[in-house]
Design an enzyme around this catalytic site. Structure first.
Site, mmCIF file in Angstrom:
data_model
loop_
_atom_site.group_PDB
_atom_site.id
_atom_site.type_symbol
_atom_site.label_atom_id
_atom_site.label_comp_id
_atom_site.label_asym_id
_atom_site.label_seq_id
_atom_site.Cartn_x
_atom_site.Cartn_y
_atom_site.Cartn_z
ATOM 1 N N LYS A 79 0.627 -1.479 -0.125
ATOM 2 C CA LYS A 79 0.055 -0.003 -0.128
ATOM 3 C C LYS A 79 0.921 1.146 -0.115
ATOM 4 O O LYS A 79 0.448 2.323 -0.474
ATOM 5 C CB LYS A 79 -0.876 -0.007 1.235
ATOM 6 N N ASN A 100 -4.686 1.860 -1.712
ATOM 7 C CA ASN A 100 -5.116 0.535 -1.705
ATOM 8 C C ASN A 100 -6.005 0.297 -3.400
ATOM 9 O O ASN A 100 -6.460 -0.732 -3.760
ATOM 10 C CB ASN A 100 -6.140 0.129 -0.817
ATOM 11 N N GLY A 138 -7.217 2.776 17.727
ATOM 12 C CA GLY A 138 -6.238 2.175 16.595
ATOM 13 C C GLY A 138 -5.664 3.407 15.772
ATOM 14 O O GLY A 138 -6.135 4.532 15.736
ATOM 15 N N ALA A 139 -4.409 3.024 15.414
ATOM 16 C CA ALA A 139 -3.651 4.143 14.495
ATOM 17 C C ALA A 139 -2.770 3.407 13.343
ATOM 18 O O ALA A 139 -2.038 4.103 12.774
ATOM 19 C CB ALA A 139 -2.616 5.050 15.630
ATOM 20 N N GLY A 140 -3.386 2.260 13.078
ATOM 21 C CA GLY A 140 -2.752 1.669 11.949
ATOM 22 C C GLY A 140 -3.322 2.268 10.602
ATOM 23 O O GLY A 140 -3.925 3.072 10.502
ATOM 24 N N GLY A 141 -3.150 1.310 9.551
ATOM 25 C CA GLY A 141 -3.693 1.778 8.155
ATOM 26 C C GLY A 141 -5.106 2.219 8.112
ATOM 27 O O GLY A 141 -5.523 3.051 7.693
ATOM 28 N N ALA A 142 -5.949 1.078 8.672
ATOM 29 C CA ALA A 142 -7.313 1.342 8.756
ATOM 30 C C ALA A 142 -7.808 2.573 9.487
ATOM 31 O O ALA A 142 -8.637 3.231 9.132
ATOM 32 C CB ALA A 142 -8.107 0.056 9.248
ATOM 33 N N ASN A 162 -4.859 5.034 21.131
ATOM 34 C CA ASN A 162 -3.824 3.862 20.525
ATOM 35 C C ASN A 162 -2.793 3.404 21.918
ATOM 36 O O ASN A 162 -2.470 4.152 22.694
ATOM 37 C CB ASN A 162 -3.161 4.141 19.502
ATOM 38 N N GLU A 166 3.605 6.499 20.175
ATOM 39 C CA GLU A 166 4.248 7.127 19.127
ATOM 40 C C GLU A 166 3.051 7.158 17.768
ATOM 41 O O GLU A 166 2.790 8.303 17.182
ATOM 42 C CB GLU A 166 5.614 6.569 18.466
HETATM 43 P P1 NDP Z 1 -2.223 -2.199 11.376
HETATM 44 O O1 NDP Z 1 -1.275 -3.686 11.555
HETATM 45 O O2 NDP Z 1 -1.618 -1.309 10.571
HETATM 46 O O3 NDP Z 1 -2.671 -1.628 12.940
HETATM 47 C C1 NDP Z 1 -3.444 -2.345 13.706
HETATM 48 C C2 NDP Z 1 -3.844 -1.553 14.997
HETATM 49 O O4 NDP Z 1 -4.559 -2.281 16.024
HETATM 50 C C3 NDP Z 1 -2.639 -0.700 15.634
HETATM 51 O O5 NDP Z 1 -3.111 0.542 16.003
HETATM 52 C C4 NDP Z 1 -2.414 -1.459 16.765
HETATM 53 O O6 NDP Z 1 -1.569 -0.830 18.086
HETATM 54 C C5 NDP Z 1 -3.604 -2.109 17.261
HETATM 55 N N1 NDP Z 1 -3.564 -3.219 17.943
HETATM 56 C C6 NDP Z 1 -3.582 -4.497 17.614
HETATM 57 N N2 NDP Z 1 -3.689 -5.319 18.645
HETATM 58 C C7 NDP Z 1 -3.753 -4.749 19.795
HETATM 59 C C8 NDP Z 1 -4.112 -4.937 21.056
HETATM 60 N N3 NDP Z 1 -3.969 -6.215 21.681
HETATM 61 N N4 NDP Z 1 -4.375 -4.032 22.072
HETATM 62 C C9 NDP Z 1 -4.551 -2.524 21.549
HETATM 63 N N5 NDP Z 1 -4.257 -2.451 20.140
HETATM 64 C C10 NDP Z 1 -3.920 -3.287 19.573
HETATM 65 O O7 NDP Z 1 -3.425 -2.872 10.841
HETATM 66 P P2 NDP Z 1 -4.501 -2.340 9.717
HETATM 67 O O8 NDP Z 1 -4.799 -0.838 10.430
HETATM 68 O O9 NDP Z 1 -4.120 -2.316 8.370
HETATM 69 O O10 NDP Z 1 -6.019 -3.264 9.997
HETATM 70 C C11 NDP Z 1 -6.709 -3.256 11.096
HETATM 71 C C12 NDP Z 1 -7.857 -4.011 10.941
HETATM 72 O O11 NDP Z 1 -8.625 -3.373 10.081
HETATM 73 C C13 NDP Z 1 -7.600 -5.410 10.437
HETATM 74 O O12 NDP Z 1 -8.062 -6.420 11.526
HETATM 75 C C14 NDP Z 1 -8.066 -5.596 9.136
HETATM 76 O O13 NDP Z 1 -8.688 -6.570 8.846
HETATM 77 C C15 NDP Z 1 -9.200 -4.387 9.324
HETATM 78 N N6 NDP Z 1 -9.635 -3.697 7.930
HETATM 79 C C16 NDP Z 1 -10.970 -3.859 7.444
HETATM 80 C C17 NDP Z 1 -11.398 -3.529 6.293
HETATM 81 C C18 NDP Z 1 -12.774 -3.382 5.889
HETATM 82 O O14 NDP Z 1 -13.023 -3.138 4.674
HETATM 83 N N7 NDP Z 1 -13.646 -3.936 6.890
HETATM 84 C C19 NDP Z 1 -10.388 -2.667 5.675
HETATM 85 C C20 NDP Z 1 -9.013 -2.602 6.189
HETATM 86 C C21 NDP Z 1 -8.803 -3.106 7.260
HETATM 87 P P3 NDP Z 1 -0.227 -0.387 18.014
HETATM 88 O O15 NDP Z 1 0.145 0.647 17.306
HETATM 89 O O16 NDP Z 1 -0.276 -0.112 19.504
HETATM 90 O O17 NDP Z 1 0.336 -1.561 17.582
#
Ligand code: NDP
Length: 293
Positions: A79, A100, A138-142, A162, A166
């Protein structure tokens, strides 16, 4: 009418090609819902799911252009890597910093990010995001895609919660500086109370993934109130522990299935110019995930 008297033109044998580049790719159901929607719309389009390793991405894109593909999805891990390989970015993709979906207009490749747009379309079915206060876990890609799209759609204030500070601070600063919304970061070090004036509360973490998962957010669900829309990005299973708790508190809930279907419909519109049948895609996904709905 063809030369031989049949009602078939030569172009019938040359469908427009779309598809996906990712790795691993075998568990990505998008091909099935796109093909079902193209067929239902009687569209001469095909969608091909390709397992493309990082070192092969540039060649895959060059190949798609050489074959005149109309466009393609880029899923993990491409991505961000795709950006220097294409010609331009749509506004939200440029702010999010990830692509995407790519559209090929006569050899010019434009990158879009429809993850957040899919969420927004799903949200709009139940609530106008304008002037709302939104809390995102959350602060990942989604989360990034959802936060930027909601901010561009007129959300007043967005709070990022989050685990890793950071990543959370970086996303809050990005949204605050690049969009009209006010955005702040709250640490997530203990059970979180959702502020009473929140309108929309979203799980954009990967917590709750996989059928039968009992994992849920460290949030006091008694702080959820009936006026709130509570959403989850998780498509499989769509009914997470988080959403079940929110529903029992009287909140309006949004599953990740809606986000996925809306995102696929937006991609389809970008490539074909027509509205694909979302009910067909929803049915197809439900069958894939073994849901009864
Ligand atoms: P990333 O790996 O980029 O981000 C994951 C996020 O989840 C981070 O903020 C991480 O926190 C947090 N996290 C994971 N485990 C824990 C935990 N045990 N406790 C607290 N925080 C946690 O993933 P994406 O953002 O790409 O994807 C996230 C979800 O979204 C996936 O399950 C994906 O399948 C879903 N998704 C769904 C879509 C849809 O169309 N329905 C489209 C895109 C994604 P930290 O930064 O602290 O690690």
């Amino acid at each position: 009418m063809g030369d031989d008297g049949n009602n078939v033109t030569v172009s019938s044998f040359l469908p427009q090609l779309t598809g996906s580049f990712s790795t691993p790719a075998a568990d990505n159901p998008t091909v099935q819902i796109m093909e079902a929607a193209y067929a239902a719309g009687n569209l001469d389009f095909r969608y091909i799911n390709c397992d493309v390793k990082p070192e092969g991405l540039a060649d895959a894109i060059a190949g798609a252009v050489a074959m005149g593909w109309r466009g393609f999805n880029c899923s993990l891990p491409h991505k961000v890597a795709v950006i220097p390989l294409i010609d331009g970015l749509a506004e939200s993709a440029s702010i999010i910093g990830a692509v995407n979906t790519v559209v090929n207009d006569d050899g010019r490749l434009t990158g879009e990010n429809t993850d957040g747009q899919g969420f927004l379309a799903s949200l709009r079915e139940v609530k106008d995001p304008k002037d709302t206060r939104i809390v995102i876990f959350g602060a990942g890609g989604a989360a990034r895609a959802i936060a930027v799209e909601c901010a561009l759609a007129g959300a007043r204030a967005i709070t990022i919660v989050n685990r890793s500070p950071e990543r959370g601070q970086e996303l809050a600063a990005l949204v605050d500086s690049r969009t009209p919304a006010d955005c702040d970061y709250r640490p997530w070090t203990s059970r979180f109370d959702v502020p009473a004036d929140a309108d929309v509360v979203i799980n954009a973490t990967s917590i709750g993934f996989g059928a039968g998962s009992t994992e849920t957010l460290d949030v006091d669900t008694d702080s959820l109130q009936p006026h709130m829309v509570v959403a989850d990005v998780m498509a499989n299973p769509p009914m997470t522990v988080w959403l079940t708790a929110a529903e029992s508190r009287g909140c309006t809930i949004l599953t990740g299935l809606g986000m996925l279907v809306n995102q696929a419909a937006i991609n389809g519109k970008l490539w074909t110019g027509v509205d694909l049948d979302k009910a067909v895609m929803h049915r197809e996904l439900s069958a894939i995930f073994g849901l009864t709905q």
